[in-house]
Design a protein around this motif. Structure first.
Motif, PDB file in Angstrom:
ATOM      1  N   GLU A 201      40.880  -4.616 -12.194  1.00  0.00           N
ATOM      2  CA  GLU A 201      42.114  -5.355 -11.943  1.00  0.00           C
ATOM      3  C   GLU A 201      43.196  -5.000 -12.961  1.00  0.00           C
ATOM      4  OE1 GLU A 201      42.599  -6.754  -9.280  1.00  0.00           O
ATOM      5  OE2 GLU A 201      40.614  -7.291  -8.502  1.00  0.00           O
ATOM      6  N   ALA A 202      42.800  -4.712 -14.191  1.00  0.00           N
ATOM      7  CA  ALA A 202      43.776  -4.307 -15.205  1.00  0.00           C
ATOM      8  C   ALA A 202      44.437  -2.983 -14.829  1.00  0.00           C
ATOM      9  CB  ALA A 202      43.092  -4.189 -16.567  1.00  0.00           C
ATOM     10  N   VAL A 203      43.649  -2.065 -14.308  1.00  0.00           N
ATOM     11  CA  VAL A 203      44.208  -0.785 -13.858  1.00  0.00           C
ATOM     12  C   VAL A 203      45.243  -1.016 -12.766  1.00  0.00           C
ATOM     13  CG1 VAL A 203      43.653   1.338 -12.587  1.00  0.00           C
ATOM     14  CG2 VAL A 203      42.251   0.638 -14.532  1.00  0.00           C
ATOM     15  N   GLY A 204      44.976  -1.973 -11.882  1.00  0.00           N
ATOM     16  CA  GLY A 204      45.947  -2.286 -10.839  1.00  0.00           C
ATOM     17  C   GLY A 204      47.279  -2.734 -11.416  1.00  0.00           C
ATOM     18  N   VAL A 205      47.242  -3.578 -12.438  1.00  0.00           N
ATOM     19  CA  VAL A 205      48.481  -4.031 -13.086  1.00  0.00           C
ATOM     20  C   VAL A 205      49.204  -2.852 -13.713  1.00  0.00           C
ATOM     21  CG1 VAL A 205      49.441  -5.478 -14.915  1.00  0.00           C
ATOM     22  CG2 VAL A 205      47.574  -6.339 -13.499  1.00  0.00           C
ATOM     23  N   LEU A 206      48.472  -2.004 -14.423  1.00  0.00           N
ATOM     24  CA  LEU A 206      49.087  -0.859 -15.098  1.00  0.00           C
ATOM     25  C   LEU A 206      49.700   0.116 -14.092  1.00  0.00           C
ATOM     26  CD1 LEU A 206      46.355  -0.217 -17.816  1.00  0.00           C
ATOM     27  CD2 LEU A 206      48.585  -1.333 -18.115  1.00  0.00           C
TER      28      LEU A 206
ATOM     29  N   HIS B   9      54.113   2.219 -16.507  1.00  0.00           N
ATOM     30  CA  HIS B   9      54.507   2.439 -17.902  1.00  0.00           C
ATOM     31  C   HIS B   9      53.788   3.684 -18.418  1.00  0.00           C
ATOM     32  CE1 HIS B   9      55.541   1.798 -22.021  1.00  0.00           C
ATOM     33  NE2 HIS B   9      56.023   0.573 -21.801  1.00  0.00           N
ATOM     34  N   PRO B  10      54.529   4.693 -18.865  1.00  0.00           N
ATOM     35  CA  PRO B  10      53.877   5.936 -19.299  1.00  0.00           C
ATOM     36  C   PRO B  10      52.901   5.761 -20.453  1.00  0.00           C
ATOM     37  CG  PRO B  10      56.209   5.922 -19.894  1.00  0.00           C
ATOM     38  CD  PRO B  10      56.003   4.776 -18.966  1.00  0.00           C
ATOM     39  N   ASP B  11      53.083   4.713 -21.260  1.00  0.00           N
ATOM     40  CA  ASP B  11      52.162   4.498 -22.373  1.00  0.00           C
ATOM     41  C   ASP B  11      50.758   4.134 -21.907  1.00  0.00           C
ATOM     42  OD1 ASP B  11      54.182   5.052 -24.108  1.00  0.00           O
ATOM     43  OD2 ASP B  11      54.552   2.976 -24.723  1.00  0.00           O
ATOM     44  N   ALA B  12      50.601   3.841 -20.614  1.00  0.00           N
ATOM     45  CA  ALA B  12      49.273   3.531 -20.085  1.00  0.00           C
ATOM     46  C   ALA B  12      48.470   4.789 -19.763  1.00  0.00           C
ATOM     47  CB  ALA B  12      49.403   2.680 -18.819  1.00  0.00           C
ATOM     48  N   LEU B  13      49.109   5.949 -19.721  1.00  0.00           N
ATOM     49  CA  LEU B  13      48.433   7.159 -19.255  1.00  0.00           C
ATOM     50  C   LEU B  13      47.192   7.542 -20.075  1.00  0.00           C
ATOM     51  CD1 LEU B  13      51.462   9.376 -18.183  1.00  0.00           C
ATOM     52  CD2 LEU B  13      49.714   8.349 -16.709  1.00  0.00           C
ATOM     53  N   PRO B  14      47.208   7.439 -21.402  1.00  0.00           N
ATOM     54  CA  PRO B  14      45.979   7.799 -22.143  1.00  0.00           C
ATOM     55  C   PRO B  14      44.775   6.935 -21.747  1.00  0.00           C
ATOM     56  CG  PRO B  14      47.853   7.776 -23.631  1.00  0.00           C
ATOM     57  CD  PRO B  14      48.337   7.200 -22.330  1.00  0.00           C
ATOM     58  N   VAL B  15      44.982   5.646 -21.590  1.00  0.00           N
ATOM     59  CA  VAL B  15      43.878   4.766 -21.201  1.00  0.00           C
ATOM     60  C   VAL B  15      43.453   5.060 -19.767  1.00  0.00           C
ATOM     61  CG1 VAL B  15      43.266   2.369 -20.695  1.00  0.00           C
ATOM     62  CG2 VAL B  15      44.414   2.938 -22.838  1.00  0.00           C
ATOM     63  N   LEU B  16      44.408   5.240 -18.875  1.00  0.00           N
ATOM     64  CA  LEU B  16      44.076   5.532 -17.481  1.00  0.00           C
ATOM     65  C   LEU B  16      43.336   6.860 -17.355  1.00  0.00           C
ATOM     66  CD1 LEU B  16      47.409   4.416 -15.770  1.00  0.00           C
ATOM     67  CD2 LEU B  16      45.198   3.241 -15.684  1.00  0.00           C
ATOM     68  N   THR B  17      43.741   7.833 -18.154  1.00  0.00           N
ATOM     69  CA  THR B  17      43.058   9.127 -18.138  1.00  0.00           C
ATOM     70  C   THR B  17      41.615   8.985 -18.594  1.00  0.00           C
ATOM     71  OG1 THR B  17      45.121  10.327 -18.530  1.00  0.00           O
ATOM     72  CG2 THR B  17      43.082  11.464 -19.094  1.00  0.00           C
ATOM     73  N   ARG B  18      41.424   8.213 -19.640  1.00  0.00           N
ATOM     74  CA  ARG B  18      40.069   7.969 -20.151  1.00  0.00           C
ATOM     75  C   ARG B  18      39.192   7.323 -19.091  1.00  0.00           C
ATOM     76  NH1 ARG B  18      38.899   3.915 -25.297  1.00  0.00           N
ATOM     77  NH2 ARG B  18      36.736   3.438 -24.815  1.00  0.00           N
TER      78      ARG B  18
ATOM     79  N   GLU C  62      34.456   2.537  -8.798  1.00  0.00           N
ATOM     80  CA  GLU C  62      35.671   1.870  -8.332  1.00  0.00           C
ATOM     81  C   GLU C  62      36.737   1.859  -9.418  1.00  0.00           C
ATOM     82  OE1 GLU C  62      36.920   0.631  -5.352  1.00  0.00           O
ATOM     83  OE2 GLU C  62      35.309   1.963  -4.726  1.00  0.00           O
ATOM     84  N   VAL C  63      36.330   1.739 -10.668  1.00  0.00           N
ATOM     85  CA  VAL C  63      37.300   1.792 -11.763  1.00  0.00           C
ATOM     86  C   VAL C  63      37.862   3.203 -11.883  1.00  0.00           C
ATOM     87  CG1 VAL C  63      37.658   1.471 -14.239  1.00  0.00           C
ATOM     88  CG2 VAL C  63      36.156  -0.093 -12.978  1.00  0.00           C
ATOM     89  N   ARG C  64      36.991   4.203 -11.788  1.00  0.00           N
ATOM     90  CA  ARG C  64      37.472   5.586 -11.846  1.00  0.00           C
ATOM     91  C   ARG C  64      38.469   5.859 -10.731  1.00  0.00           C
ATOM     92  NH1 ARG C  64      31.973   6.641 -12.319  1.00  0.00           N
ATOM     93  NH2 ARG C  64      31.866   7.893 -10.417  1.00  0.00           N
ATOM     94  N   ARG C  65      38.111   5.403  -9.533  1.00  0.00           N
ATOM     95  CA  ARG C  65      38.992   5.630  -8.387  1.00  0.00           C
ATOM     96  C   ARG C  65      40.356   4.962  -8.598  1.00  0.00           C
ATOM     97  NH1 ARG C  65      37.797   3.867  -2.083  1.00  0.00           N
ATOM     98  NH2 ARG C  65      39.580   4.957  -1.161  1.00  0.00           N
ATOM     99  N   ALA C  66      40.342   3.713  -9.053  1.00  0.00           N
ATOM    100  CA  ALA C  66      41.605   3.010  -9.283  1.00  0.00           C
ATOM    101  C   ALA C  66      42.433   3.711 -10.357  1.00  0.00           C
ATOM    102  CB  ALA C  66      41.321   1.564  -9.692  1.00  0.00           C
ATOM    103  N   ALA C  67      41.771   4.172 -11.414  1.00  0.00           N
ATOM    104  CA  ALA C  67      42.487   4.850 -12.493  1.00  0.00           C
ATOM    105  C   ALA C  67      43.082   6.166 -12.007  1.00  0.00           C
ATOM    106  CB  ALA C  67      41.554   5.091 -13.669  1.00  0.00           C
TER     107      ALA C  67
ATOM    108  N   ALA D 271      52.716  17.303 -15.612  1.00  0.00           N
ATOM    109  CA  ALA D 271      51.364  17.783 -15.309  1.00  0.00           C
ATOM    110  C   ALA D 271      50.347  17.425 -16.384  1.00  0.00           C
ATOM    111  CB  ALA D 271      51.400  19.296 -15.102  1.00  0.00           C
ATOM    112  N   SER D 272      50.671  16.499 -17.285  1.00  0.00           N
ATOM    113  CA  SER D 272      49.758  16.180 -18.377  1.00  0.00           C
ATOM    114  C   SER D 272      48.447  15.564 -17.876  1.00  0.00           C
ATOM    115  CB  SER D 272      50.432  15.222 -19.367  1.00  0.00           C
ATOM    116  OG  SER D 272      50.778  14.000 -18.725  1.00  0.00           O
ATOM    117  N   VAL D 273      48.470  14.980 -16.688  1.00  0.00           N
ATOM    118  CA  VAL D 273      47.269  14.341 -16.156  1.00  0.00           C
ATOM    119  C   VAL D 273      46.434  15.305 -15.306  1.00  0.00           C
ATOM    120  CG1 VAL D 273      48.329  12.057 -16.184  1.00  0.00           C
ATOM    121  CG2 VAL D 273      48.510  13.475 -14.124  1.00  0.00           C
ATOM    122  N   LEU D 274      46.887  16.545 -15.192  1.00  0.00           N
ATOM    123  CA  LEU D 274      46.182  17.500 -14.329  1.00  0.00           C
ATOM    124  C   LEU D 274      44.713  17.671 -14.709  1.00  0.00           C
ATOM    125  CD1 LEU D 274      46.249  19.560 -12.037  1.00  0.00           C
ATOM    126  CD2 LEU D 274      47.036  21.273 -13.691  1.00  0.00           C
ATOM    127  N   PRO D 275      44.346  17.831 -15.986  1.00  0.00           N
ATOM    128  CA  PRO D 275      42.921  17.983 -16.303  1.00  0.00           C
ATOM    129  C   PRO D 275      42.073  16.814 -15.808  1.00  0.00           C
ATOM    130  CG  PRO D 275      44.256  18.630 -18.188  1.00  0.00           C
ATOM    131  CD  PRO D 275      45.186  17.998 -17.194  1.00  0.00           C
TER     132      PRO D 275
END
Length: 328
Positions: A154-159, A164-173, A182-187, A197-201
């Motif tokens: 649910e937190a991923v849904g809010v992010l 907010h670009p500052d969420a990208l490191p956590v979402l990438t992790r 399901e968490v991986r899919r949501a992220a 393209a920083s999230v490409l990897p």
């Protein structure tokens, strides 16, 4: 009832009062329905009082009906009902909270994120999602690292909604390594907020995820971001064991318009047993616009499925029209 009811101050309440306080819980529940359908906001306190009824079916009815009466008092009452002993009441309260639309109510939700119970935090985060309150970012970011998968989801849904670009490191992790699919899919879906393209990897890693729904989401997100660098991996995904992944890969390859995808689309998608995938392949070939696809598309105009035949004809017209424009 265990709480005193608000005073009877109009004719409708006077008429319903005997049933609202009847011994039979079914009678009380039906009376609440009638009360709510009067759509008089002055009656909301009666619904709030019914959240303390001794019978779960009455409390659940009241919680569900309070979705239509948003105020600090009703939101506070619904938040309290997230801790009800009955699961049905808790679910009804959680659903009603998702109907919140006022920022002021959302701030009450943010304050409730300090609760210990995972169900409460997850329900509050779900209710916060579409409000896009800036003040929900930091709590959601912290919740994305919670030990409970339902809270992280649910937190991923809010992010994702806040973008907010500052969420990208956590979402990438989370996209690359969370234990729950399901968490991986949501992220992976939330990574669509990226602007480069920083999230490409992380997305390429997700295209190799052991769970097909994650791979499907990765192909979709790559399409949203139009990451041309992922074309080769998407071509490989046209041979995925699941047609759903192949379909999303075909759709994205059409958006990328990479001519290297023409032969694989014809070989692995246009002749697949899934009509949805064949249709998507025809559309993608039309978007790519390569004349080398015309023979395969001509064959698809004789497909058993009418939607595939239509998509093939449109793709042929699209390619031929582009060729005429290019030659003029």
């Amino acid at each position: 009832m265990t709480l005193p009811l608000p005073p009877i101050d109009d004719a409708d309440l006077a008429q319903l009062h005997p049933r609202l306080t009847a011994d039979d819980p079914t009678v009380r529940r039906l009376a609440l329905i009638e009360l709510a359908e009067l759509e008089n906001e002055d009656h909301a306190p009666w619904l709030v009082a019914a959240l303390s009824d001794r019978e779960p079916e009455v409390r659940a009815e009241a919680a569900g009906r309070l979705a239509y009466w948003e105020s600090p008092e009703t939101v506070t009452a619904l938040l309290a009902s997230l801790g009800d002993a009955d699961a049905g009441v808790r679910e009804a309260a959680a659903h009603s909270l998702t109907e919140i639309r006022l920022p002021g109510s959302g701030r009450l939700l943010v304050a409730a994120l300090g609760q210990q119970a995972a169900f409460v935090r997850a329900s509050v985060l779900r209710a916060l999602r579409e409000l896009r309150l800036p003040e929900s970012f930091e709590p959601a970011l912290a919740a994305a690292l919670a030990p409970e998968a339902v809270v992280r989801f649910e937190a991923v849904g809010v992010l994702g909604w806040l973008k907010h670009p500052d969420a990208l490191p956590v979402l990438t992790r989370l996209a690359e390594g969370d234990a729950e699919a399901e968490v991986r899919r949501a992220a992976v879906g939330a990574l669509g907020l990226a602007t480069d393209a920083s999230v490409l990897p992380a997305l390429l890693s997700a295209l190799r995820d052991p769970v097909w729904q994650v791979r499907e989401e990765a192909a979709t997100t790559i399409g949203k971001l139009r990451l041309a660098e992922a074309a080769a991996a998407l071509i490989g995904a046209l041979e995925d064991d699941y047609w759903q992944v192949r379909q999303r890969a075909a759709r994205t390859l059409g958006r990328l318009r990479d001519t290297r995808a023409v032969a694989p689309l014809a070989a692995f998608a246009l002749g697949h047993s899934s009509a949805n995938l064949r249709k998507e392949a025809a559309i993608a070939l039309g978007e790519i616009g390569a004349p080398t696809a015309l023979d395969a598309l001509a064959g698809a105009t004789r497909d058993a499925d009418p939607e595939v035949r239509k998509s093939a004809r449109l793709a042929i017209a699209q390619i031929q029209g582009a060729s005429i424009v290019g030659a003029s």
